[in-house]
Design an enzyme around this catalytic site. Structure first.
Site, PDB file in Angstrom:
ATOM      1  N   ASP A   1      -3.724   5.884  11.567  1.00  0.00           N
ATOM      2  CA  ASP A   1      -2.828   5.406  10.511  1.00  0.00           C
ATOM      3  C   ASP A   1      -1.525   6.194  10.635  1.00  0.00           C
ATOM      4  O   ASP A   1      -1.457   7.360  10.242  1.00  0.00           O
ATOM      5  CB  ASP A   1      -3.448   5.610   9.129  1.00  0.00           C
TER       6      ASP A   1
ATOM      7  N   SER B   1       0.809  -1.220   0.000  1.00  0.00           N
ATOM      8  CA  SER B   1       0.000   0.000   0.000  1.00  0.00           C
ATOM      9  C   SER B   1       0.843   1.271   0.000  1.00  0.00           C
ATOM     10  O   SER B   1       0.341   2.344  -0.361  1.00  0.00           O
ATOM     11  CB  SER B   1      -0.942   0.005   1.212  1.00  0.00           C
TER      12      SER B   1
ATOM     13  N   HIS C   1       0.957   5.201   6.490  1.00  0.00           N
ATOM     14  CA  HIS C   1       0.820   5.871   5.196  1.00  0.00           C
ATOM     15  C   HIS C   1       0.977   7.372   5.367  1.00  0.00           C
ATOM     16  O   HIS C   1       1.107   7.881   6.476  1.00  0.00           O
ATOM     17  CB  HIS C   1      -0.531   5.515   4.572  1.00  0.00           C
TER      18      HIS C   1
END
Length: 410
Positions: free
Chosen positions: A384, A145, A387
Site C-alpha cells: 500500500d 479512503s 494510504h
C-alpha cells in the site's frame, strides 16, 4: 558711491523670488520621484503575510503577533525529536491496514519529522483547541479512503484528551461512521463518496464507473442540515475507467476503448465535480476545507519488494510536483479560488500535495498486512503506497487544518 552701495541689495531682492521657486521645484521633484518609505506600495499578499520576529530578549511569539494567513504549501520536512502525540497501541480507531508499527514495521524514523513552512509558523496540534472550536458542532469527512485516513488520524489525536464514542456505523468496511465527544458535544463522521457527485462504482458486470457531474451524491447531501463543517478529500477513484454524464448527455469517457464515446481524460471532469459540489455548500453557508490530492509513491510493480521502501523524506529539489499530481491539485485549487469569490461561506484549500509528495517513507507498504516477512523474505508482496501509516505524515494534514480553523476564528 551711493549707486555702488545700493546695487547689491537691489540684486538680492530681484533674485529672491527665483530662488524660492527653485527650492519649491526641487522639493516637488523629490517628493514625486523619491517618495518616503511610508508611501511605498506594499507587495505583501494576504496568503503570504509573515510575522515579525520578536526581540531576542522576549523569546516568545505572542499569538496576537501571528500572521493572519499562512502559505503552508512551500516549506520542508525537518527532523523532530518529539515524534507523534499518540501511538498505535493507545489509539483504538486505526484501520488495521494503516497500523504500521503494530504490523511489525521495524524502522521508526518516519515518525520523527515535522513540516516547516518557509514563511510562517505551524503549531503542533492541540486537541483541546480543536474540540473548543467545534463545540456543539458536527464535522463531516466526505470522500474516499484517504478522507477516512485523515479522519482516523484526527480521532487518534483527539482521543488523547477526550474519548470518541462510536454512535453509528453502516456499510461495507465501515464506510459510514459517526463518533461523539461528550466532553464538548462534538460529532465527527465519515461519508464514503469517492466522486463527491452522484456515481455508480464499477463492478464485475460493468467494469467502469458512471459519474453524473451535475448532481451531488445524496448519501451525504441529505444530511447537510445537521452538518456544520465538511472536509472533502478525493482523487484516486477518478483514475479508473469511467463514463461521464451531464444531465441527459454523455460528455465522454476515460479509458473506455470498447465504448462509442469520446475520450476526454479526467482532469476537466474532476474540476467540474468540485464546481458542482462547492456550489451546494456556498448556497448553505457550510464551512468547507478541501484536502488536495495526495500522491502515491509506487516504484515499479505494486507487489515488488521495493514498491515504496524508502525510510526518509525526499531531499529539497529531489522530487518535483509534476504530471498527474500537479494537474489534480491544479483543478482543486482553481475551483477553490473561484468558489471563494461568492464570500457566502468559509472555504480553504488544505494544500498538502507537495508536502505529501516529499514523504515516500510514510506509507504502510508491505505492512498493510501483519508481519509480512515472518516466514522470511518473499519475492512478491502486496504493498500500500497510497494510504498513510498512523501515526505518520497525515497527522500534519490535521495540524494544518486546525491552524486554518483558528485563523477563521481570529
Amino acid at each position: 558711491m551711493g549707486i555702488k552701495d545700493h546695487h547689491p541689495h537691489s540684486l538680492r531682492r530681484k533674485l529672491l523670488p527665483y530662488a524660492l521657486y527653485a527650492l519649491l521645484f526641487i522639493a516637488i521633484f523629490r517628493l514625486y520621484f523619491f517618495p518616503t518609505p511610508a508611501s511605498l506600495p506594499s507587495t505583501t499578499t494576504a496568503t503570504t503575510t509573515t510575522s515579525v520576529d520578536p526581540p531576542p530578549s522576549t523569546g516568545v511569539v505572542e499569538e496576537e503577533q501571528e500572521e493572519r494567513s499562512c502559505d503552508y504549501t512551500n516549506g520542508r520536512w525537518v527532523h523532530d525529536k518529539m515524534g507523534p502525540m499518540y501511538n498505535s497501541t493507545a489509539c483504538g480507531t486505526i484501520k488495521d491496514g494503516q497500523n504500521c508499527a503494530g504490523h511489525g514495521r521495524p524502522d521508526t524514523g518516519y515518525l520523527y519529522w515535522r513540516w516547516k513552512p518557509n514563511k510562517c509558523h505551524l503549531p503542533r496540534f492541540d486537541p483541546n483547541t480543536f474540540l473548543q472550536l467545534t463545540k456543539d458542532r458536527h464535522v463531516a469527512f466526505v470522500g474516499d479512503s484517504l478522507a477516512r485516513n485523515q479522519l482516523e488520524s484526527l480521532l487518534c489525536m483527539l482521543a488523547t484528551v477526550s474519548v470518541p464514542n462510536l454512535i453509528y456505523t453502516n456499510g461495507e468496511d465501515n464506510k459510514f461512521r459517526k463518533w461523539h465527544f461528550a466532553s464538548h458535544n462534538v460529532t465527527v463522521s465519515v461519508y464514503w463518496s469517492p466522486f463527491l457527485v452522484k456515481g455508480t462504482e464499477k463492478s464485475e458486470q460493468v467494469p467502469y464507473n458512471r459519474l453524473y457531474l451535475d448532481s451531488v451524491n445524496d448519501v451525504w447531501a441529505k444530511d447537510l442540515d445537521g452538518i456544520d463543517m465538511v472536509v472533502l478529500s478525493i482523487g484516486h477513484w477518478y483514475l479508473h475507467p469511467a463514463v461521464f454524464y451531464y444531465g441527459n448527455s454523455v460528455l465522454g469517457c476515460h479509458s473506455c476503448n470498447d465504448k462509442n464515446h469520446t475520450e476526454v481524460g479526467f482532469y476537466d471532469v474532476y474540476g467540474m465535480a468540485f464546481n458542482t459540489t462547492l456550489k451546494v455548500f456556498a448556497n448553505r453557508g457550510i464551512d468547507v476545507i478541501v484536502t488536495t490530492f495526495s500522491p502515491a509513491h509506487f516504484e515499479g510493480d505494486w507487489d515488488s519488494l521495493d514498491a515504496c521502501s524508502k525510510t526518509k523524506p525526499f531531499e529539497e529539489n529531489e522530487k518535483n510536483l509534476e504530471g498527474m499530481d500537479y494537474e489534480m491539485r491544479k483543478q482543486e485549487i482553481e475551483q477553490v479560488i473561484s468558489a471563494k469569490q461568492s464570500k457566502s461561506f468559509r472555504l480553504e484549500a488544505l494544500d498538502v500535495t507537495k508536502l505529501a509528495l516529499m514523504r515516500p517513507d510514510g506509507h504502510p507498504g508491505p505492512y498493510m498486512y501483519p508481519f509480512p516477512f515472518a516466514d522470511g523474505k518473499r519475492e512478491r508482496v502486496p504493498n500500500d503506497c497510497v494510504h498513510w501509516c498512523l501515526p505518520g505524515p497525515i497527522d500534519t494534514w490535521n495540524e494544518i487544518m486546525l491552524d486554518i480553523m483558528k485563523r477563521w476564528n481570529h
